[in-house]
Write a protein that holds these residues in place. Structure first.
Motif, PDB file in Angstrom:
ATOM      1  N   GLY A 159       0.833  -1.187   0.000  1.00 17.29           N
ATOM      2  CA  GLY A 159       0.000   0.000   0.000  1.00 17.29           C
ATOM      3  C   GLY A 159       0.873   1.244   0.000  1.00 17.29           C
ATOM      4  N   ALA A 160       0.269   2.391   0.280  1.00 17.10           N
ATOM      5  CA  ALA A 160       1.063   3.622   0.432  1.00 17.10           C
ATOM      6  C   ALA A 160       1.678   3.571   1.823  1.00 17.10           C
ATOM      7  CB  ALA A 160       0.174   4.847   0.254  1.00 17.10           C
ATOM      8  N   ALA A 181      -3.807   1.839   4.129  1.00 17.88           N
ATOM      9  CA  ALA A 181      -2.668   1.989   3.219  1.00 17.88           C
ATOM     10  C   ALA A 181      -3.084   1.768   1.769  1.00 17.88           C
ATOM     11  CB  ALA A 181      -1.561   1.028   3.611  1.00 17.88           C
ATOM     12  N   TYR A 182      -3.953   0.797   1.528  1.00 17.09           N
ATOM     13  CA  TYR A 182      -4.360   0.505   0.156  1.00 17.09           C
ATOM     14  C   TYR A 182      -5.357   1.530  -0.365  1.00 17.09           C
ATOM     15  CZ  TYR A 182      -1.714  -3.770   0.518  1.00 17.09           C
ATOM     16  OH  TYR A 182      -0.677  -4.655   0.667  1.00 17.09           O
ATOM     17  N   MET A 183      -6.229   2.013   0.492  1.00 20.92           N
ATOM     18  CA  MET A 183      -7.137   3.072   0.065  1.00 20.92           C
ATOM     19  C   MET A 183      -6.353   4.324  -0.296  1.00 20.92           C
ATOM     20  SD  MET A 183     -10.244   2.480   2.821  1.00 20.92           S
ATOM     21  CE  MET A 183     -11.165   3.919   2.308  1.00 20.92           C
ATOM     22  N   LEU A 241      -1.132  -2.563  -6.765  1.00 17.55           N
ATOM     23  CA  LEU A 241      -0.934  -2.707  -5.327  1.00 17.55           C
ATOM     24  C   LEU A 241      -0.125  -3.974  -5.082  1.00 17.55           C
ATOM     25  CD1 LEU A 241      -4.611  -2.018  -4.164  1.00 17.55           C
ATOM     26  CD2 LEU A 241      -2.780  -0.337  -4.537  1.00 17.55           C
ATOM     27  N   GLU A 242       0.884  -3.878  -4.211  1.00 21.21           N
ATOM     28  CA  GLU A 242       1.679  -5.043  -3.837  1.00 21.21           C
ATOM     29  C   GLU A 242       1.295  -5.486  -2.442  1.00 21.21           C
ATOM     30  OE1 GLU A 242       5.112  -7.100  -1.852  1.00 21.21           O
ATOM     31  OE2 GLU A 242       4.100  -5.222  -1.321  1.00 21.21           O
TER      32      GLU A 242
END
Length: 269
Positions: free
Chosen positions: A16-17, A28-30, A40-41
């Motif tokens: 994610g971020a 994190a992914y949103m 996305l990893e």
């Protein structure tokens, strides 16, 4: 950055971020989707009761308020833990909203697939199987079954796959290739093996995944891999000079904790 604009480099949000929000959480992914990440990893591990969860470490100690190995815990055990508070104790630029516990609860791969499906745009997934594990073989079996349930184990009508499986384990990739031959596979590497001299990858691997340190030390590796017909996806690329190097070498994907910053540097922000 003129070099970067000469070809499209996919920007992949690593866990994610994960610079701005706790890794492997819905938050994190949103954030990565909002930032415009192309993909996305995530890392996946198998719980004792057979659920695939997005957790990097063998144990939950570092990224939660609990203790123990993921493989020895049931999903219900993991669901009681907070996977977000630790981030606020470190160098986070933002602390997730604590009013919604779901944002920092344990994230199942199934929930992440639902998030991507509901995003409203094409977002690819790069899923890493972690090894060694007590569930050797079962991880890949459950993973392919879940992808099949979401219609991701076969290419789209356009002939393109939106998911790829990554691993440092050639055996894991061989299992994936045997069970789902159309799903792209990425062989992750930290060091240059002798067979890399001519750009070869292990059987079952279709994409090369060198670490940024390896690329720095052996920049000619990217060209050798390309000449052998492989895409090159580099991890984990966070520093501007490393982004510049990857763009100059013509890599196909940059895996980063900082998708927004990398997109901006590549002229896409």
């Amino acid at each position: 950055m003129t070099q970067a604009r000469q070809h499209h480099i996919q920007v992949v949000a690593h866990r994610g971020a994960s610079e701005d929000a706790p890794e492997h959480t819905l938050a994190a992914y949103m954030r990565a989707i909002e930032d415009g990440a192309d993909a996305l990893e995530c890392d996946v591990r198998l719980t004792s009761d057979g659920h695939l969860v997005c957790v990097h470490d063998r144990r939950v100690n570092r990224t939660s308020n609990g203790r123990g190995a993921v493989s020895a815990l049931e999903l219900a055990d993991l669901a009681t833990l907070d996977f977000g508070t630790w981030k606020g104790r470190e160098d986070a630029t933002e602390v997730p909203d604590r009013t919604d516990p779901a944002l920092t609860a344990v994230l199942t791969l199934e929930r992440l697939l639902e998030l991507v499906a509901d995003s409203g745009r094409r977002i690819e997934l790069a899923i890493e199987t972690k090894h060694p594990t007590r569930w050797a073989g079962r991880v890949e079996e459950r993973l392919v079954a879940l992808l099949d349930r979401f219609g991701l184990a076969a290419p789209s009508s356009a002939g393109e796959s939106t998911v790829r499986i990554m691993s440092f384990s050639a055996r894991s990739l061989h299992r994936i290739a045997a069970a789902a031959p159309t799903v792209p596979t990425v062989y992750l590497m930290q060091f240059a093996s002798p067979w890399l001299r001519d750009g070869r990858l292990p059987a079952g691997a279709r994409i090369a995944g060198p670490g940024i340190r390896l690329v720095r030390n052996q920049p000619g590796l990217v060209d050798r891999l390309h000449r052998a017909g492989h895409q090159v996806h580099v991890w984990t690329v966070n520093e501007p000079e490393d982004v510049e190097l990857c763009a100059r070498l013509g890599v196909d994907a940059i895996i980063t904790n900082r998708p927004r910053q990398v997109l901006s540097q590549l002229g896409r922000g």
